[in-house]
Enzyme design. Structure first.
Site, PDB file in Angstrom:
ATOM      1  N   TYR A  13       5.846 -10.099   6.652  1.00 54.76           N
ATOM      2  CA  TYR A  13       5.828  -8.655   6.868  1.00 54.76           C
ATOM      3  C   TYR A  13       6.393  -8.352   8.249  1.00 54.76           C
ATOM      4  CZ  TYR A  13       3.086  -7.486   2.725  1.00 54.76           C
ATOM      5  OH  TYR A  13       2.667  -7.296   1.425  1.00 54.76           O
ATOM      6  N   ASP A  48       0.825  -1.210   0.000  1.00 54.81           N
ATOM      7  CA  ASP A  48       0.000   0.000   0.000  1.00 54.81           C
ATOM      8  C   ASP A  48       0.862   1.263   0.000  1.00 54.81           C
ATOM      9  OD1 ASP A  48      -2.287  -1.519   0.085  1.00 54.81           O
ATOM     10  OD2 ASP A  48      -2.565  -1.337   2.250  1.00 54.81           O
TER      11      ASP A  48
END
Length: 276
Positions: free
Chosen positions: A110, A52
């Site tokens: 992540y 994002d």
């Protein structure tokens, strides 16, 4: 058609994410222009995941399909000469013609960095949480996130997903000096899922949410709204992309260190007196 695997790192602060968009600065768009500036026509460029806006990558993987073969290291050097300083290609290698960076990946990790103090230098890469955090409580809550669950309450626009079922292989909390690190590993992640899981873990760490309530959130019961606890993008890094045969990721370590502040008494340091 010649296909190449590209590994790259980037600071996502200035970009509207990885995926190319019209009238927006993106990492993939910036990379495409640099490849074309090196005299190579791009037939297809795809990444392992769509980070994002504002999200960083320690290892993003992309596939590149081009009409004619090239020398990988020569192309890497030319592309890096054109890329801005916040995007860097770390490796280029010839791959199987059908290699696909997203479809062939078997896991993604992540890393989220939470700073336990205000910092002047790492603001772009951490989330400073003012409240004290109970890392042990966060770890207990994180353990409830592992396994196969419906993460519909932890993603954006769940109705647009083909499925909201995700198997989380590992959810780990590590303290490292002035940081609390959150590592999440799964085959894939839903839109904003990582940031909402981290926001929920911070709610647990501050004591505003009991650790055992995480199980209720995963079973889609209760009144809590994880969307309200979405962590900011600044602290999030795509840490590693795994392919068949790759070992699981090692223990998490900081992407950008932040040391604890230890107050010390001031000490004058000056020129010594000349002897008489």
């Amino acid at each position: 058609m010649p296909t190449y695997r590209l590994d790259l790192e980037y600071d996502g602060t200035r970009y509207r994410g990885w995926q190319e968009q019209r009238n927006a600065r993106t990492v993939a768009g910036t990379l495409r222009r640099a490849i074309e500036a090196a005299g190579v026509s791009v037939e297809e460029l795809g990444g392992s995941g769509r980070t994002d806006a504002g999200v960083h990558a320690l290892q993003q993987v992309a596939h590149l399909r081009i009409p004619q073969p090239v020398a990988p290291e020569s192309l890497r050097a030319k592309v890096n000469e054109t890329l801005p300083a916040d995007v860097h290609v770390t490796a280029i290698a010839r791959a199987a013609e059908r290699f696909h960076a997203r479809h062939d990946a078997v896991r993604r990790s992540y890393l989220y960095q939470i700073s336990t103090r205000r910092t002047a230098f790492a603001k772009r890469w951490v989330w400073w949480v003012r409240d004290p955090l109970d890392a042990a409580a966060m770890a207990r809550a994180a353990s409830l996130m592992t396994g196969r669950h419906d993460f519909s309450r932890f993603c954006e626009r769940p109705g647009e997903q083909s499925s909201t079922i995700v198997v989380v292989e590992d959810a780990r909390i590590v303290r490292d000096d002035g940081l609390v690190l959150v590592r999440l590993t799964a085959s894939h992640f839903l839109w904003r899922m990582v940031r909402r899981l981290v926001g929920t873990l911070v709610e647990v760490g501050t004591g505003r949410l009991a650790a055992d309530r995480v199980g209720a959130l995963l079973s889609a019961t209760g009144d809590e709204r994880p969307a309200e606890w979405t962590a900011p993008s600044a602290g999030l890094f795509l840490e590693r992309v795994g392919y068949p045969g790759d070992p699981p990721p090692a223990d998490p370590s900081p992407a950008v260190p932040v040391r604890d502040v230890v107050p010390r008494a001031p000490r004058f340091v000056g020129a010594g007196r000349r002897g008489r």
